[in-house]
Motif scaffolding. Structure first.
Motif, PDB file in Angstrom:
ATOM      1  N   ASN A 123       0.795  -1.230   0.000  1.00 55.20           N
ATOM      2  CA  ASN A 123       0.000   0.000   0.000  1.00 55.20           C
ATOM      3  C   ASN A 123       0.829   1.282   0.000  1.00 55.20           C
ATOM      4  OD1 ASN A 123      -2.458  -1.424   0.015  1.00 55.20           O
ATOM      5  ND2 ASN A 123      -2.323  -1.709   2.233  1.00 55.20           N
ATOM      6  N   ALA A 124       2.151   1.151  -0.063  1.00 56.93           N
ATOM      7  CA  ALA A 124       2.998   2.342  -0.141  1.00 56.93           C
ATOM      8  C   ALA A 124       2.941   2.922  -1.551  1.00 56.93           C
ATOM      9  CB  ALA A 124       4.433   1.987   0.224  1.00 56.93           C
ATOM     10  N   ASP A 125       3.124   4.240  -1.673  1.00 59.68           N
ATOM     11  CA  ASP A 125       3.125   4.874  -2.993  1.00 59.68           C
ATOM     12  C   ASP A 125       4.314   4.401  -3.819  1.00 59.68           C
ATOM     13  OD1 ASP A 125       0.872   6.958  -2.998  1.00 59.68           O
ATOM     14  OD2 ASP A 125       1.872   7.359  -1.099  1.00 59.68           O
ATOM     15  N   ILE A 126       5.469   4.357  -3.188  1.00 61.57           N
ATOM     16  CA  ILE A 126       6.697   3.874  -3.818  1.00 61.57           C
ATOM     17  C   ILE A 126       7.437   3.051  -2.770  1.00 61.57           C
ATOM     18  CG2 ILE A 126       8.972   4.553  -4.724  1.00 61.57           C
ATOM     19  CD1 ILE A 126       7.733   6.960  -5.981  1.00 61.57           C
ATOM     20  N   VAL A 127       8.159   2.026  -3.215  1.00 62.11           N
ATOM     21  CA  VAL A 127       8.953   1.209  -2.295  1.00 62.11           C
ATOM     22  C   VAL A 127      10.389   1.140  -2.803  1.00 62.11           C
ATOM     23  CG1 VAL A 127       9.242  -1.054  -1.215  1.00 62.11           C
ATOM     24  CG2 VAL A 127       6.940  -0.182  -1.666  1.00 62.11           C
ATOM     25  N   VAL A 128      11.337   1.393  -1.915  1.00 61.28           N
ATOM     26  CA  VAL A 128      12.759   1.290  -2.238  1.00 61.28           C
ATOM     27  C   VAL A 128      13.445   0.492  -1.135  1.00 61.28           C
ATOM     28  CG1 VAL A 128      12.848   3.454  -3.549  1.00 61.28           C
ATOM     29  CG2 VAL A 128      13.266   3.485  -1.074  1.00 61.28           C
ATOM     30  N   PRO A 129      14.607  -0.102  -1.427  1.00 56.26           N
ATOM     31  CA  PRO A 129      15.281  -0.904  -0.398  1.00 56.26           C
ATOM     32  C   PRO A 129      15.829  -0.084   0.761  1.00 56.26           C
ATOM     33  CG  PRO A 129      16.592  -0.809  -2.409  1.00 56.26           C
ATOM     34  CD  PRO A 129      15.253  -0.243  -2.743  1.00 56.26           C
ATOM     35  N   ASP A 130      16.267   1.145   0.490  1.00 58.20           N
ATOM     36  CA  ASP A 130      16.732   2.050   1.543  1.00 58.20           C
ATOM     37  C   ASP A 130      16.786   3.458   0.969  1.00 58.20           C
ATOM     38  OD1 ASP A 130      19.377   2.506   0.311  1.00 58.20           O
ATOM     39  OD2 ASP A 130      19.824   0.462   0.960  1.00 58.20           O
ATOM     40  N   LEU A 131      17.106   4.425   1.793  1.00 60.11           N
ATOM     41  CA  LEU A 131      17.061   5.823   1.361  1.00 60.11           C
ATOM     42  C   LEU A 131      18.143   6.185   0.348  1.00 60.11           C
ATOM     43  CD1 LEU A 131      16.125   7.498   4.753  1.00 60.11           C
ATOM     44  CD2 LEU A 131      14.790   7.600   2.631  1.00 60.11           C
ATOM     45  N   SER A 132      19.162   5.354   0.229  1.00 59.54           N
ATOM     46  CA  SER A 132      20.197   5.633  -0.773  1.00 59.54           C
ATOM     47  C   SER A 132      19.714   5.313  -2.182  1.00 59.54           C
ATOM     48  CB  SER A 132      21.470   4.828  -0.473  1.00 59.54           C
ATOM     49  OG  SER A 132      21.264   3.443  -0.704  1.00 59.54           O
ATOM     50  N   ALA A 133      18.571   4.618  -2.278  1.00 58.62           N
ATOM     51  CA  ALA A 133      18.062   4.170  -3.578  1.00 58.62           C
ATOM     52  C   ALA A 133      17.107   5.165  -4.229  1.00 58.62           C
ATOM     53  CB  ALA A 133      17.375   2.818  -3.424  1.00 58.62           C
ATOM     54  N   ILE A 134      16.889   6.307  -3.598  1.00 51.22           N
ATOM     55  CA  ILE A 134      15.995   7.312  -4.178  1.00 51.22           C
ATOM     56  C   ILE A 134      16.587   8.694  -3.945  1.00 51.22           C
ATOM     57  CG2 ILE A 134      14.579   7.429  -2.072  1.00 51.22           C
ATOM     58  CD1 ILE A 134      12.146   7.972  -3.920  1.00 51.22           C
ATOM     59  N   SER A 135      16.564   9.528  -4.973  1.00 51.36           N
ATOM     60  CA  SER A 135      17.078  10.889  -4.831  1.00 51.36           C
ATOM     61  C   SER A 135      16.060  11.737  -4.085  1.00 51.36           C
ATOM     62  CB  SER A 135      17.349  11.502  -6.205  1.00 51.36           C
ATOM     63  OG  SER A 135      16.128  11.716  -6.898  1.00 51.36           O
ATOM     64  N   VAL A 136      16.525  12.808  -3.481  1.00 49.64           N
ATOM     65  CA  VAL A 136      15.605  13.715  -2.798  1.00 49.64           C
ATOM     66  C   VAL A 136      14.641  14.339  -3.801  1.00 49.64           C
ATOM     67  CG1 VAL A 136      15.458  15.907  -1.544  1.00 49.64           C
ATOM     68  CG2 VAL A 136      17.076  14.156  -0.806  1.00 49.64           C
ATOM     69  N   ASP A 137      15.111  14.605  -5.011  1.00 48.28           N
ATOM     70  CA  ASP A 137      14.225  15.138  -6.053  1.00 48.28           C
ATOM     71  C   ASP A 137      13.032  14.216  -6.276  1.00 48.28           C
ATOM     72  OD1 ASP A 137      15.525  17.499  -6.664  1.00 48.28           O
ATOM     73  OD2 ASP A 137      16.850  16.565  -8.128  1.00 48.28           O
ATOM     74  N   ASN A 138      13.301  12.921  -6.434  1.00 51.90           N
ATOM     75  CA  ASN A 138      12.221  11.960  -6.667  1.00 51.90           C
ATOM     76  C   ASN A 138      11.381  11.746  -5.418  1.00 51.90           C
ATOM     77  OD1 ASN A 138      12.792  11.514  -9.374  1.00 51.90           O
ATOM     78  ND2 ASN A 138      14.267   9.888  -8.927  1.00 51.90           N
ATOM     79  N   LEU A 139      12.015  11.814  -4.268  1.00 51.81           N
ATOM     80  CA  LEU A 139      11.286  11.661  -3.012  1.00 51.81           C
ATOM     81  C   LEU A 139      10.238  12.761  -2.868  1.00 51.81           C
ATOM     82  CD1 LEU A 139      12.878  10.788   0.393  1.00 51.81           C
ATOM     83  CD2 LEU A 139      11.371  12.749   0.233  1.00 51.81           C
ATOM     84  N   LEU A 140      10.606  13.969  -3.239  1.00 52.12           N
ATOM     85  CA  LEU A 140       9.692  15.101  -3.086  1.00 52.12           C
ATOM     86  C   LEU A 140       8.596  15.135  -4.145  1.00 52.12           C
ATOM     87  CD1 LEU A 140      12.252  17.900  -2.129  1.00 52.12           C
ATOM     88  CD2 LEU A 140      10.716  16.635  -0.613  1.00 52.12           C
ATOM     89  N   LYS A 141       8.721  14.290  -5.170  1.00 54.62           N
ATOM     90  CA  LYS A 141       7.701  14.224  -6.220  1.00 54.62           C
ATOM     91  C   LYS A 141       6.621  13.184  -5.931  1.00 54.62           C
ATOM     92  CE  LYS A 141      10.880  15.614  -9.927  1.00 54.62           C
ATOM     93  NZ  LYS A 141      11.627  15.130 -11.119  1.00 54.62           N
ATOM     94  N   ILE A 142       6.806  12.401  -4.883  1.00 51.02           N
ATOM     95  CA  ILE A 142       5.847  11.331  -4.574  1.00 51.02           C
ATOM     96  C   ILE A 142       4.466  11.924  -4.292  1.00 51.02           C
ATOM     97  CG2 ILE A 142       5.259   9.479  -2.946  1.00 51.02           C
ATOM     98  CD1 ILE A 142       8.250   9.026  -2.558  1.00 51.02           C
TER      99      ILE A 142
END
Length: 215
Positions: free
Chosen positions: A196-215
């Motif tokens: 039920n998460a919008d996006i799933v990644v293995p850890d925070l190093s796997a997503i840029s802050v730019d993409n994180l803020l676009k969720i």
């Protein structure tokens, strides 16, 4: 646009799983619970301590009064708190500090929202208190996740409306809590475990802050 990111602590920014496991294992040895192992320990992820006590005592088949269950919970927590003296920055998870630093540099509010009553101690031990605008822990809430209380209080503390907050969680109960709070959710783990998460990644190093803020 996301204005605040609310992080669960354990399993997201840090991993104290082994410390919890050793504490539960010690309690299990005290009580003669020979079934407790790493696999059983997975049942406790994101679950409040008293609920864990209900699970472990029910599995044991032994009868415990409410007072005895509370004593078990207190003893387990004592074992865990004693072990926290050994916690260092080595328990920080990949990408955690970098994400906090970059979010703050962009003016995004950051907070920890955790069921744990030991969150403040752990945050101090790993030296990330200066990277957080607020901390909400188990001492400040009446209802544990999946109730939305912890995230709603964190949003209030950073003065950001819930729809503009992003929750970062590694547990099903935490994702459900975020949903009930009207917030978006980034899952740390695998999609099959956090559907039920919008996006799933293995850890925070796997997503840029730019993409994180676009969720």
């Amino acid at each position: 646009m996301i204005k605040a990111v609310l992080f669960d602590l354990d399993g997201v920014l840090v991993s104290t799983d082994e410390y919890h496991y050793r504490s539960w294992k010690k309690l299990s040895a005290d009580e003669g619970f020979d079934f407790f192992d790493h696999e059983f320990n997975h049942k406790f992820r994101g679950v409040a301590r008293m609920e864990c006590i209900e699970i472990i005592t029910k599995t044991s088949g032994k009868h415990y009064t409410p007072e005895q269950k509370q004593e078990l919970a207190n003893r387990k927590n004592r074992y865990f708190v004693e072990s926290l003296a050994n916690v260092t920055t080595e328990v920080l998870l990949p990408g955690a500090v970098a994400a906090l630093n970059e979010l703050r540099s962009r003016g995004i509010k950051t907070a920890v929202a955790s069921n744990s009553r030991n969150a403040v101690t752990i945050i101090k031990q790993v030296n990330i208190a200066h990277l957080l605008d607020a901390v909400v822990d188990g001492h400040q809430i009446e209802n544990s996740k999946p109730d939305p209380e912890v995230f709603l209080l964190a949003a209030k503390k950073v003065n950001v409306p819930p729809p503009l907050c992003l929750v970062v969680e590694d547990a099903i109960a935490g994702i459900e809590s975020a949903r009930r709070a009207g917030m978006k959710a980034l899952g740390i783990g695998t999609r099959d475990r956090l559907p039920n998460a919008d996006i799933v990644v293995p850890d925070l190093s796997a997503i840029s802050v730019d993409n994180l803020l676009k969720i």
